[in-house]
Motif scaffolding. Structure first.
Motif, PDB file in Angstrom:
ATOM      1  N   CYS A  70      57.074  53.952 -20.309  1.00 16.90           N
ATOM      2  CA  CYS A  70      56.359  54.649 -19.429  1.00 16.90           C
ATOM      3  C   CYS A  70      58.033  55.489 -18.802  1.00 16.90           C
ATOM      4  N   PRO A  71      58.010  56.508 -19.057  1.00 17.91           N
ATOM      5  CA  PRO A  71      57.722  58.003 -19.121  1.00 17.91           C
ATOM      6  C   PRO A  71      56.737  58.249 -20.824  1.00 17.91           C
ATOM      7  N   SER A  72      57.045  58.789 -21.713  1.00 16.09           N
ATOM      8  CA  SER A  72      57.132  59.469 -22.529  1.00 16.09           C
ATOM      9  C   SER A  72      56.397  60.731 -23.048  1.00 16.09           C
ATOM     10  N   ASN A  73      56.663  61.197 -23.458  1.00 19.76           N
ATOM     11  CA  ASN A  73      56.530  62.489 -23.767  1.00 19.76           C
ATOM     12  C   ASN A  73      54.869  62.693 -25.124  1.00 19.76           C
ATOM     13  N   PRO A 133      51.385  62.506 -26.149  1.00 15.17           N
ATOM     14  CA  PRO A 133      49.918  62.239 -25.666  1.00 15.17           C
ATOM     15  C   PRO A 133      49.945  61.508 -24.636  1.00 15.17           C
ATOM     16  N   THR A 144      51.655  59.243 -22.884  1.00 18.17           N
ATOM     17  CA  THR A 144      51.043  59.288 -21.631  1.00 18.17           C
ATOM     18  C   THR A 144      50.035  58.882 -20.665  1.00 18.17           C
ATOM     19  N   LYS A 176      62.274  53.793 -24.996  1.00 15.68           N
ATOM     20  CA  LYS A 176      62.530  53.597 -23.894  1.00 15.68           C
ATOM     21  C   LYS A 176      63.541  52.683 -23.366  1.00 15.68           C
TER      22      LYS A 176
END
Length: 315
Positions: free
Chosen positions: A127-130, A132, A135, A268
């Motif tokens: 995290c964060p992540s694009n 959905p 997220t 990440k």
């Protein structure tokens, strides 16, 4: 003096007997299958009853037990660095008369180690992540139980490429250790790994500093004796490192998300990571090697006598 098995002591040189082995952080507490006495005490898992060890004659093939431990260290995989706890690597080694060697791993694997916690847990790992779906998971991770990740190193085959003399010098590869890392967390499921049996992480540790050298002689039951039939080499205090290994991407992570968690974790953490971007450091390594003092004098039964000696210190 009572002996647990026959064999005459001969004058031998110890210079080439030293070795140092390393491993890195993992979960799974280091537990002993046996509690040997005296000089045998560290050798809790030596595979003395493996067929290859028992068949070693003492001339063409000489059997030895090796154990290496470290109380702490660190491992960097991609963008993630984990502080390591205790590690314990044990193997049987057969020194061949042509200068090569063969490694025999214990039945449960060569490497066990204490627990390691991944810093930041899932929040730090993906995290964060694009993505959905990822997220949504990130937004639910206020619960510390769901966030925590532990990492377990698992042996995936016997170590190989053992270099006995590398343990007493610096800058030379001692042994190759194939492993994978099991990432454990309720959201990751039970099959989340970095590395695999077919594509392992292969550690090739070297000494950064010279170890202190010591030698002792002992009887089969572990009792120290100047004319003992067994010799123990001790190499202590070295810092060891490897920055040559590549790390593959994580696979099998997440239940029913079709690789989305794999992608988030890898993005990440910077996996897969090529050689030169990862590193392992082991502090204050303690290594011991034990074998018959004069194996040629008990040929062809050196392997059988080594096994008998070890068992006499355990049973």
């Amino acid at each position: 003096m009572n002996r647990s098995f026959p064999g005459a002591r001969a004058v031998t040189t110890a210079t080439a007997l030293g070795t140092a082995l390393v491993a890195f952080a993992a979960t799974g507490t280091a537990t002993a299958a046996a509690a040997p006495n005296g000089e045998w005490a560290p050798f809790t898992r030596c595979p003395v009853d493996a067929p290859a060890m028992l068949a070693a004659d003492g001339i063409a093939r000489t059997p030895q037990c090796v154990v290496s431990t470290s109380p702490s260290g660190s491992i960097k995989l991609g963008n993630t660095t984990v502080t390591t706890g205790r590690t314990n690597l044990q193997i049987g080694v057969i020194q061949n008369s042509d200068g090569t060697s063969s490694v025999v791993a214990p039945a449960g694997g060569a490497l066990i180690a204490d627990s390691a916690t991944v810093p930041g847990g899932l929040l730090g790992l993906m995290c964060p992540s694009n993505i959905p779906a990822i997220t949504q998971i990130c937004e639910s991770l206020s619960n510390s139980t769901l966030n925590k990740i532990t990492a377990t190193v698992e042996s995936v085959g016997a170590p190989y490429g053992f270099n006995q003399t590398a343990g007493i010098v610096t800058g030379e590869t001692i042994v190759a250790i194939p492993v994978r890392i099991h990432l454990e967390n309720p959201i990751l499921g039970g099959n989340c790994y970095i590395g695999s049996k077919s594509n392992p992480i292969v550690l090739r540790p070297k000494n950064l500093t010279y170890p202190d050298f010591g030698i002792s002689f002992f009887d089969g039951d572990g009792t120290v004796a100047d004319d003992g039939e067994l010799t123990r080499i001790n190499l202590t205090g070295a810092t060891q490192n490897d920055s040559t290994f590549a790390v593959p991407g994580a696979t099998g992570c997440g239940l029913g998300l079709f690789g989305l968690i794999d992608a988030a974790v890898n993005a990440k953490t910077g996996l897969p990571a090529p050689a030169g971007t990862n590193s392992l450091t082991l502090n204050n390594s303690q290594t011991a090697l034990a074998g018959l003092t004069a194996p040629g004098t008990v040929a062809p039964d050196a392997g059988k006598l080594l096994s008998q000696a070890w068992h006499s210190a355990v049973d």
